[in-house]
Design an enzyme around this catalytic site. Structure first.
Site, PDB file in Angstrom:
ATOM      1  N   SER A 148       4.110  -1.946   8.410  1.00 59.88           N
ATOM      2  CA  SER A 148       4.050  -3.298   7.859  1.00 59.88           C
ATOM      3  C   SER A 148       2.649  -3.642   7.388  1.00 59.88           C
ATOM      4  CB  SER A 148       4.489  -4.324   8.899  1.00 59.88           C
ATOM      5  OG  SER A 148       3.446  -4.599   9.810  1.00 59.88           O
ATOM      6  N   ASP A 149       2.573  -4.500   6.384  1.00 64.66           N
ATOM      7  CA  ASP A 149       1.305  -5.110   6.042  1.00 64.66           C
ATOM      8  C   ASP A 149       0.932  -6.054   7.181  1.00 64.66           C
ATOM      9  OD1 ASP A 149      -0.983  -5.855   4.713  1.00 64.66           O
ATOM     10  OD2 ASP A 149       0.018  -6.202   2.800  1.00 64.66           O
ATOM     11  N   TYR A 150      -0.286  -6.520   7.158  1.00 60.71           N
ATOM     12  CA  TYR A 150      -0.844  -7.274   8.273  1.00 60.71           C
ATOM     13  C   TYR A 150      -0.007  -8.531   8.573  1.00 60.71           C
ATOM     14  CZ  TYR A 150      -4.838  -8.403  11.283  1.00 60.71           C
ATOM     15  OH  TYR A 150      -5.656  -8.635  12.360  1.00 60.71           O
ATOM     16  N   GLY A 151       0.748  -8.493   9.674  1.00 64.76           N
ATOM     17  CA  GLY A 151       1.551  -9.639  10.090  1.00 64.76           C
ATOM     18  C   GLY A 151       2.813  -9.866   9.291  1.00 64.76           C
ATOM     19  N   ALA A 152       3.219  -8.896   8.462  1.00 62.92           N
ATOM     20  CA  ALA A 152       4.339  -9.116   7.541  1.00 62.92           C
ATOM     21  C   ALA A 152       5.677  -9.272   8.250  1.00 62.92           C
ATOM     22  CB  ALA A 152       4.421  -7.976   6.532  1.00 62.92           C
TER      23      ALA A 152
END
Length: 617
Positions: free
Chosen positions: A117-121
């Protein structure tokens, strides 16, 4: 825009595949590195140009344009990591889209690696995009879609998420699949045998090489694009007084873009932060922070920021320092002039006085590329105005009244867009974010020690109202062809239809002629290939480089096709008077597209072929 390779899928494919191969090819002390490509998919087609906004991208565009660079990295370089974007596509957060992360990415594109995942996605899927009844429900949707790992911390993949598997409410096979992929990646990278990263001198020995600065300088030089030159460049020996104006000229930190080490350290002093992995050190209350006049951009012109440069890059010279070093017999004066943003004119008079006495004026233009509150553009730092700040445009007009030759050097993560600069400046050099050797690279071009040969990787608009603007657009139902004297034309009333600077455009200190295209055959079979050739000659008195670009158009097809598409590039270096014949391979695979029935392939018919050094040639 600072994170993209450019607007064209063929260019992004070539760059992305090469970068992937370079990262993954080497083993270091028993450890292998795997690339993670981002942001999958259509991230740069977000509504309004807002970071992470909805991306209304139809399936054909999704696959033909935005999917092609990922496909190239997978197919040509065995890409082993994918990071989905924050956007919503077709009503689904990409992180929770089975259609994109499994059907398209794995089943159709053949991806075999790890999806992270992208940061916090994963948390954003529920908290921001409001998909999934609970956070753990959203996590399960992402897992089933094909997400294997959540970063930076468990959120959707948290304790309540795990409880669904313990109680049998969720199918354990989905979790097993993700665990298997994660463990497989760790085995591939040698992390079980070598669980800790290199440190200290061992780390420096691997990542710090004697040739680093040489490579950085060459990269910076080749990235520079000469956009305008009426003969003012290179700087002649008759120039005895140079006035250097602008906030970038005496601040080498402004050469570094977002997510560089410089930017990461600067962000720790940011009062507000959009940079992944940095929470920010609240150095003062927001009301006590100094800002660029008339804006909410935090000023970075304080001692604590300058100390970062001295610690990281003690040998990194500013543009002003480099000019004075290279031109000891020339009087080089400096004035701040204007800010990176806003309309403030408080420094105008001092700068204009410098210009009165100068033989030549060098203006540093643009903003600051970064990802936090002291930046004017970057991730999470969006703007509605693509032109130069009003203060800079106004200064250019005031300075032009003195009739002195003026050169603009633009620093930023996006291209210069200013009809004021184009009208009044005698020379314009696009410098982007040239990093630690930026001053040396720019000055080498200004003095003619290096002949620029860079080309624009993006189409540059006059005005935000033209966006989206790109060279490989579809043919319109109302073509803009004044020669036909049509009553109904697709055109603007207040600006040209054409861009300010087209894709592939860039000038040189020498001239080139390119012959007509010669085809080895006028017929291409399914399994064959033909060669398209031209002769290019350096017609000037300096050695230089040009970038030949192969474009093809499918004249008629079952669906509307672009007016031209880039299919090949070749950089050619030539001595004065030298000629070279350059050939490009053309295969059936290069002519494929998503056809009317949704299948991917080519169609028989007529095709036009160009070889030029700009998309508008």
């Amino acid at each position: 825009q600072g994170e993209t390779y450019g607007e064209d899928p063929a260019l992004a494919s070539a760059m992305g595949a090469a970068y992937t191969k370079g990262i993954q090819k080497k083993e270091t002390a028993g450890r292998k590195t795997e690339s993670v490509a981002k942001h999958f998919l259509a991230f740069h087609n977000s509504n309004g140009g807002i970071h992470g906004a909805v991306s209304d991208t139809p399936p054909r565009l999704l696959e033909e344009i935005y999917g092609k660079p990922f496909q190239a990295a997978i197919q040509e370089s065995d890409l082993l990591g994918i990071m989905p974007c924050y956007c919503t596509v077709n009503g689904e957060p990409v992180s929770a889209s089975y259609g994109l992360l499994t059907k398209l990415l794995r089943d159709e594109m053949g991806f075999q690696g790890l999806c992270i995942s992208d940061y916090g996605a994963v948390g954003n899927t529920h908290g921001s995009q409001h998909v999934g009844e609970t956070l753990e429900d959203a996590g399960l949707l992402c897992l089933k879609a094909g997400m294997d790992m959540e970063l930076p911390n468990p959120s959707g993949f948290g304790e309540k998420f795990l409880e669904k598997f313990r109680t049998g409410k969720a199918d354990i096979s989905a979790l097993n699949r993700a665990v298997l992929r994660v463990l497989t990646a760790k085995f591939r990278m040698g992390l079980f045998e070598h669980p800790f990263s290199l440190q200290g001198e061992e780390l420096k020995g691997v990542f710090s090489q004697k040739t680093d600065r040489e490579v950085s300088l060459q990269s910076a030089k080749e990235s520079l694009v000469l956009l305008k030159n009426n003969g003012v460049l290179p700087i002649g020996s008759d120039v005895k007084k140079i006035a250097v104006i602008g906030p970038h000229a005496d601040c080498a930190r402004k050469f570094f873009g977002g997510y560089t080490h410089m930017c990461m350290m600067e962000s720790t002093y940011a009062i507000a932060n959009s940079i992944a992995g940095v929470s920010g050190v609240k150095v003062a209350k927001p009301e006590e922070i100094k800002t660029v006049p008339g804006t909410n951009i935090q000023s970075d012109e304080t001692e604590e920021f300058d100390q970062i440069l001295r610690r990281q890059k003690p040998d990194c010279r500013s543009l002003l320092e480099e000019l004075r070093e290279k031109l000891p017999d020339v009087e080089v004066s400096y004035s701040y002039g204007y800010y990176i943003a806003g309309e403030d004119e408080s420094h105008f008079e001092e700068a204009l006085e410098k210009i009165k006495e100068a033989d030549l004026v060098i203006l540093t233009l643009g903003g600051k590329h970064g990802t936090c509150s002291m930046s004017s553009m970057g991730e999470g730092v969006d703007g509605s105005n693509i032109n130069l700040p009003k203060g800079q445009d106004e200064f250019i007009k005031r300075a032009a009244a003195f009739g002195k030759p003026m050169v603009g050097v633009h620093f930023d993560g996006r291209p210069i867009s200013s009809d004021i600069a184009d009208k009044y400046l005698d020379g314009i050099l696009e410098a982007w974010s040239p990093a630690e050797t930026g001053a040396e690279a720019v000055v080498s071009v200004l003095l003619g020690e290096y002949n620029p040969g860079g080309k624009m990787p993006v189409t540059t608009a006059y005005h935000a109202g033209q966006i989206p603007v790109y060279y490989n657009h579809l043919a319109t139902g109302r073509p803009n062809d004044p020669q036909k004297k049509e009553r109904y034309l697709s055109k603007y009333l207040d600006i040209p239809n054409e861009p300010l600077y087209p894709f592939g455009y860039g000038l040189s200190y020498t001239g080139f002629t390119i012959s007509d295209v010669i085809l080895s055959s006028d017929r291409l079979t399914e399994n064959g290939e033909i060669t398209a050739s031209v002769c290019i000659q350096n017609t000037g008195e300096r050695e230089g480089s040009d970038v030949l670009q192969l474009y093809i158009r499918d004249v008629t097809a079952s669906v509307a096709r672009p007016v031209k598409e880039l299919k090949g590039i070749e950089k050619v270096s030539l001595k004065p008077g030298e000629k070279k014949e350059i050939g490009f391979r053309i295969t059936e695979e290069m002519l494929r597209f998503v056809r009317a029935d949704g299948s991917y392939g080519s169609e028989p018919g007529k095709f036009r072929v160009w070889i030029s050094d700009s998309s508008d040639s």
